[in-house]
Design an enzyme around this catalytic site. Structure first.
Site, mmCIF file in Angstrom:
data_model
loop_
_atom_site.group_PDB
_atom_site.id
_atom_site.type_symbol
_atom_site.label_atom_id
_atom_site.label_comp_id
_atom_site.label_asym_id
_atom_site.label_seq_id
_atom_site.Cartn_x
_atom_site.Cartn_y
_atom_site.Cartn_z
ATOM 1 N NE ARG A 289 -3.339 0.024 2.625
ATOM 2 C CZ ARG A 289 -3.875 0.197 3.901
ATOM 3 N NH1 ARG A 289 -3.596 -0.560 4.665
ATOM 4 N NH2 ARG A 289 -4.083 1.651 4.478
ATOM 5 C CG ASN B 206 -8.545 8.507 3.519
ATOM 6 O OD1 ASN B 206 -9.550 7.886 4.339
ATOM 7 N ND2 ASN B 206 -9.422 9.467 2.541
ATOM 8 C CG HIS C 160 -8.669 5.736 11.741
ATOM 9 N ND1 HIS C 160 -9.186 5.149 10.379
ATOM 10 C CD2 HIS C 160 -9.103 5.853 12.781
ATOM 11 C CE1 HIS C 160 -10.819 5.376 10.838
ATOM 12 N NE2 HIS C 160 -10.690 5.188 12.955
ATOM 13 C CB CYS D 229 14.122 -0.206 17.822
ATOM 14 S SG CYS D 229 14.747 0.803 18.199
ATOM 15 C CG ASN E 82 -20.727 7.128 -0.990
ATOM 16 O OD1 ASN E 82 -20.732 5.935 -1.810
ATOM 17 N ND2 ASN E 82 -20.206 6.446 0.615
ATOM 18 N N PRO E 83 -21.202 7.708 -3.885
ATOM 19 C CG PRO E 83 -19.569 6.082 -5.695
ATOM 20 C CD PRO E 83 -19.975 7.462 -4.431
ATOM 21 C CB ALA F 140 -15.442 12.546 -3.424
HETATM 22 C C1 BJW Z 1 -16.547 6.782 -3.085
HETATM 23 C C2 BJW Z 1 -15.837 6.579 -4.209
HETATM 24 C C3 BJW Z 1 -15.837 8.151 -4.830
HETATM 25 C C4 BJW Z 1 -16.139 4.505 -3.470
HETATM 26 N N1 BJW Z 1 -16.543 8.952 -4.508
HETATM 27 N N2 BJW Z 1 -16.774 7.545 -2.493
HETATM 28 C C5 BJW Z 1 -19.035 1.221 18.179
HETATM 29 C C6 BJW Z 1 -20.376 0.273 18.243
HETATM 30 C C7 BJW Z 1 -19.574 -0.854 16.992
HETATM 31 C C8 BJW Z 1 -18.229 -0.794 17.250
HETATM 32 C C9 BJW Z 1 -17.278 -0.352 18.121
HETATM 33 C C10 BJW Z 1 -18.145 0.875 18.269
HETATM 34 N N3 BJW Z 1 -16.925 1.553 18.338
HETATM 35 C C11 BJW Z 1 -15.527 1.120 18.425
HETATM 36 C C12 BJW Z 1 -15.914 0.038 17.934
HETATM 37 C C13 BJW Z 1 -14.940 -1.120 17.284
HETATM 38 C C14 BJW Z 1 -14.399 -0.653 15.803
HETATM 39 C C15 BJW Z 1 -15.521 -0.628 15.212
HETATM 40 O O1 BJW Z 1 -15.495 0.880 14.802
HETATM 41 N N4 BJW Z 1 -16.044 -1.749 14.634
HETATM 42 C C16 BJW Z 1 -16.588 -1.513 13.565
HETATM 43 C C17 BJW Z 1 -16.439 -2.438 11.791
HETATM 44 C C18 BJW Z 1 -17.889 -2.316 13.598
HETATM 45 N N5 BJW Z 1 -13.763 0.087 16.028
HETATM 46 C C19 BJW Z 1 -12.121 0.538 16.445
HETATM 47 O O2 BJW Z 1 -11.731 -0.263 17.112
HETATM 48 C C20 BJW Z 1 -11.920 1.896 17.042
HETATM 49 N N6 BJW Z 1 -11.318 2.453 17.717
HETATM 50 C C21 BJW Z 1 -12.352 2.870 19.094
HETATM 51 O O3 BJW Z 1 -12.892 2.773 19.169
HETATM 52 O O4 BJW Z 1 -10.883 2.266 20.387
HETATM 53 C C22 BJW Z 1 -12.186 2.616 22.112
HETATM 54 C C23 BJW Z 1 -12.122 1.160 21.885
HETATM 55 C C24 BJW Z 1 -10.171 0.324 22.502
HETATM 56 C C25 BJW Z 1 -10.637 -1.147 22.401
HETATM 57 C C26 BJW Z 1 -11.634 -1.720 22.645
HETATM 58 C C27 BJW Z 1 -12.824 -0.854 22.890
HETATM 59 C C28 BJW Z 1 -13.203 0.205 22.162
HETATM 60 C C29 BJW Z 1 -10.956 1.912 15.650
HETATM 61 C C30 BJW Z 1 -10.852 1.928 14.273
HETATM 62 C C31 BJW Z 1 -9.886 2.206 13.299
HETATM 63 C C32 BJW Z 1 -10.067 1.211 12.190
HETATM 64 N N7 BJW Z 1 -8.440 1.460 11.372
HETATM 65 C C33 BJW Z 1 -8.720 1.176 9.983
HETATM 66 C C34 BJW Z 1 -7.530 1.092 9.344
HETATM 67 C C35 BJW Z 1 -6.762 2.045 9.212
HETATM 68 C C36 BJW Z 1 -4.946 1.675 9.165
HETATM 69 C C37 BJW Z 1 -4.850 1.496 7.524
HETATM 70 O O5 BJW Z 1 -5.003 1.986 6.890
HETATM 71 O O6 BJW Z 1 -4.768 0.141 7.416
HETATM 72 O O7 BJW Z 1 -9.134 2.631 9.173
HETATM 73 S S1 BJW Z 1 -10.258 -0.403 9.535
HETATM 74 C C38 BJW Z 1 -10.534 0.936 7.414
HETATM 75 O O8 BJW Z 1 -12.157 1.931 8.493
HETATM 76 C C39 BJW Z 1 -10.041 2.906 8.129
HETATM 77 C C40 BJW Z 1 -10.467 3.548 7.354
HETATM 78 O O9 BJW Z 1 -9.967 4.262 7.861
HETATM 79 C C41 BJW Z 1 -12.226 2.908 7.974
HETATM 80 C C42 BJW Z 1 -12.940 3.568 7.679
HETATM 81 O O10 BJW Z 1 -13.245 3.040 6.559
HETATM 82 P P1 BJW Z 1 -13.837 3.981 4.720
HETATM 83 O O11 BJW Z 1 -13.060 5.022 5.103
HETATM 84 O O12 BJW Z 1 -14.839 4.270 5.682
HETATM 85 O O13 BJW Z 1 -13.930 2.640 3.408
HETATM 86 P P2 BJW Z 1 -14.904 1.995 3.440
HETATM 87 O O14 BJW Z 1 -13.861 1.208 2.092
HETATM 88 O O15 BJW Z 1 -15.564 1.335 3.944
HETATM 89 O O16 BJW Z 1 -16.010 2.672 2.173
HETATM 90 C C43 BJW Z 1 -15.842 3.504 1.272
HETATM 91 C C44 BJW Z 1 -16.599 3.588 0.749
HETATM 92 O O17 BJW Z 1 -16.537 5.165 -0.581
HETATM 93 C C45 BJW Z 1 -18.291 3.676 0.335
HETATM 94 O O18 BJW Z 1 -19.273 3.847 1.242
HETATM 95 C C46 BJW Z 1 -18.148 3.581 -0.908
HETATM 96 O O19 BJW Z 1 -19.291 3.662 -1.735
HETATM 97 C C47 BJW Z 1 -17.644 5.231 -1.303
HETATM 98 N N8 BJW Z 1 -16.647 5.489 -2.213
HETATM 99 N N9 BJW Z 1 -15.458 5.426 -4.515
HETATM 100 C C48 BJW Z 1 -17.384 8.803 -3.289
HETATM 101 N N10 BJW Z 1 -15.354 7.870 -5.874
#
Ligand code: BJW
Length: 243
Positions: free
Chosen positions: A70, A102, A119, A145, A211-212, A229
């Site tokens: 990546r 991102n 993130h 390290c 979002n499309p 976007a």
């Molecule tokens: C277009 C397009 C175009 C396409 N134009 N649009 C509450 C409820 C339920 C669960 C939880 C909660 N609170 C916490 C949780 C747990 C968890 C979580 O949310 N899980 C869910 C999956 C259920 N969250 C966490 O663990 C977070 N930490 C936390 O809450 O800490 C407190 C805690 C700690 C310990 C115990 C308990 C609580 C941390 C989350 C970290 C996410 N990390 C990642 C990886 C980052 C590193 C890397 O890049 O490798 O972040 S996962 C991944 O998902 C990445 C993204 O930032 C994130 C969001 O994804 P995103 O950006 O929305 O992408 P997509 O692919 O999902 O969507 C893309 C969209 O684009 C689509 O809709 C398309 O349609 C659209 N699209 N083309 C515009 N041209």
């Protein structure tokens, strides 16, 4: 395409605009999103299987291969019209906050000056154990390290990890203070980022999504624009500057 006139009126009248971006804003730069099908080598894995401390402990070489792939892809990617439009919007609005999920740094490359990296950043290296930033040779299969020999990881936020406090606090403050909140290119599935729009709405802001593919939360927002976007954001900025 045309942005609804009442949405433009709300944006023009806003005192503070807060924008949240997700992987979709970089899709038109050729950076794969997380929940659209993964491409190439990585089709067999879900992000949850690679983006966690458990995955790293299980197979650090595999996780590093994914991040190295990546990093290379992102290094070669160019910013797109959506990144550029947000950089322009920042300069048109007195109080503007850009929160990105991102890790690719493309907003900064497009000229956005103040970006909250919710993130982390994929090009930073950190100690696996303590999390402090570290300089090291990251071409090794699992970088270590140079001083203590401890394993090193990419400086991003994995599932189950907390958001960096400064980023979390700044994003929460902006979401509760803004009067217009724009969510761009995110599936709104991952928390706490996905909760920012609700926080803004609860504090009196109007919320719009670009979002499309409409998301599960779109019906709760004032505006939902189903366009890429790279089409919608330049149109939005053009409408703001035209009479
Ligand atoms: C277009 C397009 C175009 C396409 N134009 N649009 C509450 C409820 C339920 C669960 C939880 C909660 N609170 C916490 C949780 C747990 C968890 C979580 O949310 N899980 C869910 C999956 C259920 N969250 C966490 O663990 C977070 N930490 C936390 O809450 O800490 C407190 C805690 C700690 C310990 C115990 C308990 C609580 C941390 C989350 C970290 C996410 N990390 C990642 C990886 C980052 C590193 C890397 O890049 O490798 O972040 S996962 C991944 O998902 C990445 C993204 O930032 C994130 C969001 O994804 P995103 O950006 O929305 O992408 P997509 O692919 O999902 O969507 C893309 C969209 O684009 C689509 O809709 C398309 O349609 C659209 N699209 N083309 C515009 N041209």
């Amino acid at each position: 395409m045309e942005i609804p006139a009442d949405m433009i009126d709300r944006i023009r009248g806003a005192r503070h605009i807060c924008v949240l971006t997700g992987a979709g804003i970089s899709a038109e730069s050729g950076v794969p999103t997380f929940r659209d099908a993964q491409t190439g080598l990585w089709t067999q894995y879900r992000p949850e299987e690679l983006a966690s401390a458990d995955a790293f402990l299980r197979d650090p070489e595999l996780v590093w291969r994914w991040y190295r792939w990546r990093r290379e892809l992102i290094s070669k990617a160019n910013v797109n019209a959506a990144h550029l439009a947000l950089a322009r919007l920042e300069k048109l609005v007195a109080d503007f906050t850009l929160v990105t999920q991102n890790v690719d740094g493309l907003h900064q490359r497009a000229g956005s000056d103040h970006v909250i990296e919710f993130h982390g950043n994929i090009f930073v290296n950190r100690f696996f154990k303590e999390g402090a930033e570290v300089e090291c040779d990251d071409s090794e299969p699992v970088p270590t390290c140079p001083d203590c020999g401890g394993p090193v990881r990419p400086g991003v936020v994995w599932f189950g990890e907390t958001i960096p406090p400064s980023a979390l606090n700044a994003a929460l403050a902006a979401a509760s203070d803004c009067d217009f909140f724009l969510s761009v290119g995110t599936s709104s599935l991952v928390y706490p980022a996905a909760g920012l729009a609700e926080l803004a709405q609860g504090s009196g802001a109007a919320v719009a999504e670009i979002n499309p593919q409409s998301t599960d939360l779109a019906h709760t927002y004032e505006f939902a624009i189903q366009e890429p976007a790279g089409v919608a954001l330049p149109a939005l900025v053009a409408s703001m500057v035209s009479e």
